[in-house]
Design a protein around this motif. Structure first.
Motif, PDB file in Angstrom:
ATOM      1  N   ASP A 141      -3.061  -2.556  -9.665  1.00  0.00           N
ATOM      2  CA  ASP A 141      -1.722  -2.083  -9.297  1.00  0.00           C
ATOM      3  C   ASP A 141      -1.028  -3.137  -8.429  1.00  0.00           C
ATOM      4  O   ASP A 141      -1.512  -3.521  -7.355  1.00  0.00           O
ATOM      5  N   GLU A 142       0.152  -3.628  -8.901  1.00  0.00           N
ATOM      6  CA  GLU A 142       0.863  -4.682  -8.173  1.00  0.00           C
ATOM      7  C   GLU A 142       1.437  -4.180  -6.850  1.00  0.00           C
ATOM      8  O   GLU A 142       1.611  -4.944  -5.908  1.00  0.00           O
ATOM      9  N   ASN A 143       1.760  -2.891  -6.781  1.00  0.00           N
ATOM     10  CA  ASN A 143       2.313  -2.357  -5.532  1.00  0.00           C
ATOM     11  C   ASN A 143       1.331  -2.421  -4.369  1.00  0.00           C
ATOM     12  O   ASN A 143       1.732  -2.422  -3.199  1.00  0.00           O
ATOM     13  N   LEU A 144       0.041  -2.472  -4.714  1.00  0.00           N
ATOM     14  CA  LEU A 144      -0.959  -2.551  -3.641  1.00  0.00           C
ATOM     15  C   LEU A 144      -0.879  -3.868  -2.890  1.00  0.00           C
ATOM     16  O   LEU A 144      -1.202  -3.942  -1.707  1.00  0.00           O
ATOM     17  N   GLU A 145      -0.465  -4.950  -3.602  1.00  0.00           N
ATOM     18  CA  GLU A 145      -0.320  -6.233  -2.903  1.00  0.00           C
ATOM     19  C   GLU A 145       0.751  -6.142  -1.826  1.00  0.00           C
ATOM     20  O   GLU A 145       0.578  -6.675  -0.720  1.00  0.00           O
ATOM     21  N   MET A 146       1.852  -5.462  -2.152  1.00  0.00           N
ATOM     22  CA  MET A 146       2.906  -5.280  -1.154  1.00  0.00           C
ATOM     23  C   MET A 146       2.394  -4.432   0.015  1.00  0.00           C
ATOM     24  O   MET A 146       2.667  -4.723   1.184  1.00  0.00           O
TER      25      MET A 146
END
Length: 693
Positions: free
Chosen positions: A331-336
């Protein structure tokens, strides 16, 4: 406009500061003799207290400080000399002032009698008493050089503010001595003319003596601010009739640093206005001192509590991020989220460090209490003592400073009474007649190390052991089994004392056990080192703060516990084959040393986890030179933990010093290492070896 309560708080704050300064300066006066600097400083303190107490209507304090000024003026003019008896009288004044301050703080009428000390001061000032005495060969008071031996100008807050404002407007403060001719018949009129001339180009701040209708003195000192230079100002006054001499010197405000245990927080400096003929702004900025404001301790404590809550939330966010990463690895949102969490962690860390610094105070504020006490004890016991204090700039949490004072007093009293020998004994052993007591403070990793060292007789282990047996604290069989170091540590047993007689100083069997218990309550450690005939050193290790510490999280059965990292020596994994039983106690060999093992599960009534492997995790903890291994089920890791009290509802739990809230919201108990060692000394609370399962 200030109300009475605000004014009282300001008065008490100032009184505390000034009384601490007074104690330091009286000691300095005794050591330096007729030191003009010490006399001026004591005079300044007395004058400040006299003015503030008069403004508040505390007549007893005003009268006492006024009589102190008279005696100090006699010393300054050479009519009185500094002696031990006179210093004792000044200390008696200090004690009376402290008692009056306590009366005022308790909001009661002055209960401390001051009549006798006031009469004593008046007798000394008039030369009728033996204390201090008259200076040999002293005649009429005169000047030691130009303006020497005269009272310093004392300015209040309003006058100081006026001087600072004038300086910002390009003016300069001057101290001017104006002397009139012997033939002048109207001195008061001439002084008013001089004052008017000063006011025409500036402002008269104060005069010594005060300018009043009955004034008739040959010379007068003016404190003025003016836009003129020294030469111009001098020439302007010399033109006045009957003025025979004028001297002008620059005057600088002096501000002593505050010693009140409140928090000083740096504040932004005001904008600097460029005055005509003044140095460039950049130059002024380099010379400009930082400003501080007073912040109530309760506000700092509230900030610290809020920071603690943020630390807990930061831990929870980090833990939540790890859980989400395991569940949604792509999940890319986890990087944020991780970026925000990392930034949050950095900000919380900086905020925590800043608030911690505001709680820190130099330990010198605590050390300043001891020279007076040592002086009085050395006189009572007829021993010459040289007290050396080092590391006063070492900073420590204000809460710890407040709590460690009494234990240090016990150690210092014991050092003088038990440690330092009599003059005859020191002379017979070839030692200097003056005994030395040294106090030091220094940072060591995340701890503060305090030492109290004396060059006295040291501790005799055999005498300690026999004294414990004689008092019934130990059986002879148990005493014979003790090592030399264990004999020395018997001084910490309740009721132990080697004093043959009871005195006001020691010998009642209380003290050292109180010292250890007090230090342990602060999550600290105390150790003793001694060499018979050479001296004794007590070493105290304290955490920098009691609010937040770094802890090692471990699992015992279904529960999580925290160990202070300062007590953790190492973490080792042992095979069950490496664990042996020695006299019913499970032990393990670690670095050529046999270490006992302890199952805390049994003490806390926790089930031991069923073992699926042939090894165990052992956390080796230490107190001084002692070591013990704690068998744990699982190691979680170390992190910042916020220390919370378990409260009176739960009460004192042996082996537990507090609690903390973990990232998942659960509560973990913080283990008390010193209490764990006490558990290890109780056979019924030690579990069987792991292979006995």
């Amino acid at each position: 406009m200030f109300d009475r309560k605000e004014m009282m708080e300001a008065f008490l704050c100032e009184a505390n500061e000034e009384l601490q300064k007074l104690e330091i300066e009286i000691l300095a006066l005794e050591q330096s003799g007729d030191s003009e600097t010490s006399i001026k400083r004591i005079f300044r303190v007395a004058h400040t207290l006299k003015g503030s107490s008069a403004a508040m209507g505390f007549d007893e304090m005003k009268t006492l400080t006024h009589e102190m000024e008279n005696v100090l003026d006699g010393i300054r003019q050479g009519r009185l000399r500094v002696s031990t008896e006179l210093v004792n009288v000044l200390f008696a004044c200090l004690d009376a002032l402290n008692a009056l301050r306590d009366d005022i703080e308790a909001e009661r009428e002055a209960q401390t009698p001051t009549d006798r000390i006031v009469e004593r001061l008046r007798a000394i000032g008039s030369g009728e008493a033996g204390a201090g005495g008259s200076a040999a060969g002293s005649g009429e008071p005169g000047h030691q050089g130009e303006g020497g031996g005269q009272a310093p100008f004392e300015v209040g807050e309003q006058d100081a503010a006026a001087i600072k404002q004038a300086e910002r407007e390009g003016m300069q403060a001057y101290e001017c001595l104006v002397k009139l001719a012997d033939t002048c018949e109207m001195r008061l009129v001439r002084y008013y003319v001089v004052a008017e001339r000063f006011n025409s180009g500036g402002q008269v701040i104060a005069t010594i003596p005060e300018l009043h209708m009955d004034l008739d003195v040959p010379e007068l000192r003016f404190l003025v601010v003016s836009g003129l230079g020294e030469a111009e100002l001098k020439a302007k006054i010399e033109q006045i009739m009957d003025v025979s001499k004028v001297s002008v010197a620059r005057y600088a405000l002096t501000e002593a640093p505050s010693s009140e245990p409140q928090i000083a927080v740096a504040a932004a400096a005001p904008e600097v206005r460029q005055a005509p003929g003044a140095a460039p702004v950049k130059e002024q900025e380099q010379k400009r001192s930082s400003q501080t404001i007073r912040v109530g301790v309760d506000r700092i404590e509230n900030m610290m509590n809020l920071v603690g809550e943020l630390v807990i939330d930061q831990t929870r966010i980090t833990q939540l991020g790890h859980l989400l990463r395991d569940r949604y690895p792509v999940d890319e949102n986890l990087e944020m989220l991780e970026q925000v969490a990392n930034h949050f962690t950095r900000v919380i860390g900086e905020l925590q460090e800043s608030v911690m610094k505001t709680r820190m105070l130099p330990i010198g504020q605590l050390f300043n209490r001891f020279p007076r006490m040592m002086r009085d004890l050395s006189q009572n016991l007829n021993k010459d003592i040289h007290l050396i204090m080092e590391g006063e700039e070492t900073e420590l949490d204000r809460t710890v400073i407040e709590e460690i004072g009494d234990p240090l007093i016990h150690l210092l009293r014991n050092a003088i009474d038990h440690g330092i020998e009599s003059k005859e004994a020191r002379l017979a052993s070839g030692k200097p007649l003056v005994g030395t007591v040294r106090m030091t403070a220094a940072h060591q990793e995340n701890q503060v190390v305090l030492t109290v060292e004396d060059d006295g007789a040291g501790i005799d282990p055999e005498r300690i052991k026999q004294s414990a047996v004689r008092k019934g604290l130990l059986t002879q069989q148990a005493a014979d089994a003790l090592t030399e170091q264990e004999c020395i540590e018997l001084v910490f047993m309740p009721g132990f004392s080697t004093a043959s007689t009871i005195s006001d100083v020691s010998g009642r069997g209380v003290g050292m056990d109180i010292v250890r218990n007090h230090i342990e309550k602060l999550n600290g450690l105390i150790d003793v080192q001694t060499k018979p005939g050479q001296g004794t050193t007590f070493i105290i290790k304290l955490p920098l703060t009691l609010a937040i510490l770094r802890g090692l999280l471990v699992n015992l059965g279904p529960s999580t516990f925290a160990l202070p990292m300062g007590s953790v020596v190492e973490i080792v994994r042992y095979s069950t084959r490496d664990i042996y039983t020695l006299k019913g106690q499970p032990v393990v060999k670690n670095r050529e040393r046999v270490i006992p093992l302890l199952w805390l599960h049994d003490h806390f009534n926790l089930p031991r986890r069923k073992r699926t492997r042939d090894h165990v995790f052992v956390v080796v903890v230490g107190v001084a030179e002692k070591r013990i291994g704690l068998i744990v089920d699982e190691l979680i890791g170390n992190q910042e933990i916020v220390v919370k009290s378990v409260g009176s509802y739960i009460g004192k739990i042996e082996g537990v010093s507090g609690a903390t809230i973990l990232g998942d919201g659960s509560v973990a108990l913080i283990l008390d290492v010193t209490g764990i060692f006490q558990l290890a000394g109780t056979p019924k609370k030690i579990g069987s070896a792991p292979d006995a399962e």
